[in-house]
Enzyme design. Sequence first.
Site, PDB file in Angstrom:
ATOM      1  NE  ARG A 178      -0.607   1.702   3.684  1.00 35.05           N
ATOM      2  CZ  ARG A 178       0.517   2.382   3.900  1.00 35.05           C
ATOM      3  NH1 ARG A 178       1.677   1.762   4.133  1.00 35.05           N
ATOM      4  NH2 ARG A 178       0.534   3.706   3.871  1.00 35.05           N
ATOM      5  CG  ASP A 209      -2.976   8.308  -1.420  1.00 34.94           C
ATOM      6  OD1 ASP A 209      -3.019   8.868  -0.298  1.00 34.94           O
ATOM      7  OD2 ASP A 209      -2.592   7.141  -1.586  1.00 34.94           O
ATOM      8  CE  LYS A 232      -5.636   5.858   4.027  1.00 34.95           C
ATOM      9  NZ  LYS A 232      -6.523   4.981   3.216  1.00 34.95           N
TER      10      LYS A 232
HETATM   11  O1  MRU Z   1      -4.758   3.469   1.929  1.00 35.19           O
HETATM   12  P1  MRU Z   1      -3.267   3.623   2.003  1.00 35.19           P
HETATM   13  O2  MRU Z   1      -2.676   3.078   3.247  1.00 35.19           O
HETATM   14  O3  MRU Z   1      -2.588   3.115   0.748  1.00 35.19           O
HETATM   15  O4  MRU Z   1      -3.071   5.185   2.033  1.00 35.19           O
HETATM   16  C1  MRU Z   1      -1.792   5.728   2.061  1.00 35.19           C
HETATM   17  C2  MRU Z   1      -1.779   7.183   2.277  1.00 35.19           C
HETATM   18  O5  MRU Z   1      -2.794   7.828   2.344  1.00 35.19           O
HETATM   19  C3  MRU Z   1      -0.446   7.846   2.306  1.00 35.19           C
HETATM   20  O6  MRU Z   1      -0.469   8.962   3.128  1.00 35.19           O
HETATM   21  C4  MRU Z   1      -0.138   8.283   0.871  1.00 35.19           C
HETATM   22  O7  MRU Z   1      -0.156   7.177   0.002  1.00 35.19           O
HETATM   23  C5  MRU Z   1       1.158   8.955   0.759  1.00 35.19           C
HETATM   24  S1  MRU Z   1       2.422   7.792   0.898  1.00 35.19           S
HETATM   25  C6  MRU Z   1       3.844   8.045   0.546  1.00 35.19           C
END
Ligand code: MRU
Length: 364
Positions: free
Chosen positions: A54, A242, A253
């Site tokens: 992830r 993201d 997130k």
């Molecule tokens: O759902 P996830 O755990 O994949 O979400 C990850 C995040 O929201 C991180 O903050 C984002 O990917 C930035 S990571 C370098």
Amino acid sequence: MKIHGVAYRSVWVDQGDGWSVGIIDQTKLPWALKVLRLTSRDEAAHAIRSMQTRGAPLIGAVAAYGLCLGLRADASSEAMERDAVLLAATRPTAINLRWALDRMLTRLRNTRPVERVAAAYAEAAAIADEDAAQNEAIGRHGLPLIEQAARSGRRVNVLTHCNAGWLATVDWGTALSPIYTAFNAGIDLHVWVDETRPRNQGAALTAWELGMHGVPHTVIADNAGGHLMQHRQVDLAIVGTDRVTRQGDVANKIGTYLKALAARDNDVPFWVACPSSTIDWTVGDGVAEIPIEERSEAEVTDMTGLLADGTVATMRVVSGGSPAANPAFDVTPARLVTGIITERGCCDASAEGLLGLFPERRVA
Ligand code: MRU
């Protein structure tokens, strides 16, 4: 980065067979360090969808290797296009996934099928290596922000949300990269780690990562950040993302937006760190245009943890029969973001700020 003194990346090609793909099963952390060996496109897709792997940059790199695995089974153009569509559909919000697959297809469409597998592995390795290098650069560019806060002579308190460390990227991390860089430089700092319900990426992953590296940190309930900011216990916030739109809106997130609101109300600088692979130049208004992943309600109704006898168990924490909703991301408008830390430097969260760092994106 290191686990018990051993250097790891979060994705790699097996040195023994030269083709299968290793990842750390992040659904098992922090209770167990379990390595998974991916051998097919479907295993790669499942790993991304189930969040065994992830974090925006990392799912891009794993999808690129997933395409390599698919090509080993069938290197025809039809199969390659079909596999890319299948892998891209595993998660909707992080743009790095589509970015990596588009880059792979651009490289491979004009390559003869017989040469595709080798070319695909080379391109996936380049994506992974570039991500590690870009995140290391993000650490260097973010360092002055922490150095500036350290001029007060007091310990610097940084708040972060979710996991934007090396586990979420190929190496170093995005938001955690300036933190590791500052810590390695001897700056006295401490990290407030939002637990990040419902999946607890902060409590389970960020806390584990920081602990492995020896960085002082404290896990807090997601609702504690605003209170700490009111009491001047947060010098700056740094989060990952993201997807960043061309005007500087930031998807991250769920809960990030609320932290940005509290930061603005308390004059706490709110920085977002990302490699350029996270910028979606095709999207302007993040709230209106970024697709937000809806995940299973079981992630809200249930929690997994360690029992006193050392076994890992999942239990329901929501009143029986009550439904739950689970939007996994939110969008923080650019006006609430102090700036964006990229591999090329820091900029305002605005179209002009981003284009100043990436002038090749200007349309004539
Ligand atoms: O759902 P996830 O755990 O994949 O979400 C990850 C995040 O929201 C991180 O903050 C984002 O990917 C930035 S990571 C370098």
